[in-house]
Design an enzyme around this catalytic site. Structure first.
Site, PDB file in Angstrom:
ATOM      1  N   ASP A   1      -7.057  -1.468  -4.421  1.00 16.70           N
ATOM      2  CA  ASP A   1      -8.076  -1.057  -3.449  1.00 16.70           C
ATOM      3  C   ASP A   1      -9.023  -0.019  -4.057  1.00 16.70           C
ATOM      4  O   ASP A   1     -10.224  -0.030  -3.789  1.00 16.70           O
ATOM      5  CB  ASP A   1      -7.422  -0.468  -2.193  1.00 16.70           C
ATOM      6  CG  ASP A   1      -6.573  -1.461  -1.441  1.00 16.70           C
ATOM      7  OD1 ASP A   1      -6.827  -2.678  -1.554  1.00 16.70           O
ATOM      8  OD2 ASP A   1      -5.647  -1.029  -0.721  1.00 16.70           O
TER       9      ASP A   1
ATOM     10  N   ASP B   1       0.860  -1.183   0.000  1.00 12.75           N
ATOM     11  CA  ASP B   1       0.000   0.000   0.000  1.00 12.75           C
ATOM     12  C   ASP B   1       0.893   1.229   0.000  1.00 12.75           C
ATOM     13  O   ASP B   1       2.015   1.195   0.539  1.00 12.75           O
ATOM     14  CB  ASP B   1      -0.906   0.008   1.232  1.00 12.75           C
ATOM     15  CG  ASP B   1      -1.998  -1.037   1.185  1.00 12.75           C
ATOM     16  OD1 ASP B   1      -2.390  -1.450   0.082  1.00 12.75           O
ATOM     17  OD2 ASP B   1      -2.487  -1.435   2.255  1.00 12.75           O
TER      18      ASP B   1
END
Length: 172
Positions: free
Chosen positions: A141, A125
């Protein structure tokens, strides 16, 4: 057994190609995050608002369910099976293009994160909205989150109940 037309087969091949392109985009951004952000301070895009901040996420959204790799892989496989089944059964009508596009995005996001989980035991991320302290996230995401919101809006306001009759086993 459902007999598929040539047009339906072409559409499914195009769907798979689109999913593959989106997965490559996700994986390239994660590769760049590892290359340019890992073990470095956050890269500030807009001071106090948005930055690129490397994180190895071993859980789900908001850091929930840490170290549950098998669970996430099972959920992804079940979801991808349901999406594939829906895409195969979906009529080739213009009104289903939005649904098809959203299912493609959801699939690409699920596979993109599943690749990370299987390969590295975590998901890379790197997007961080510091202003609201939003959990750090990635391109996959975004695919899944935005698609799910838009899918809910479509199901509530655009599609009618009988628009999903194609999902039943009965031929209509």
């Amino acid at each position: 057994m459902m007999k598929m037309t040539k047009q339906k087969i072409i559409q499914l091949v195009l769907d798979v190609i689109a999913i593959a392109i989106l997965i490559v985009a996700d994986q390239l951004t994660k590769w760049a995050a590892v290359l340019y952000l890992k073990d470095k301070p956050a890269y500030v895009i807009w001071n106090g608002v948005f930055e690129l901040h490397y994180l190895e996420n071993r859980g789900a959204a908001f850091g929930m369910l840490q170290n549950r790799k098998i669970l996430f892989v099972i959920i992804a496989v079940v979801m991808l099976t349901a999406v594939a089944w829906t895409l195969v059964k979906m009529p080739l009508e213009k009104k289903y293009r939005y649904l098809e596009f959203l299912l493609i995005l959801i699939s690409a996001g699920a596979v993109g994160n599943m690749i990370d989980r299987i390969r590295m035991n975590y998901v890379v991320d790197f997007f961080y909205f510091k202003l609201i302290n939003f959990p750090i996230f990635n391109v996959a995401d975004i695919y899944v989150s935005v698609s799910c919101v838009l899918l809910a809006i479509l199901v509530i306001f655009y599609y009618k109940e009988n628009d999903f009759a194609f999902l039943s086993r009965k031929k209509r």
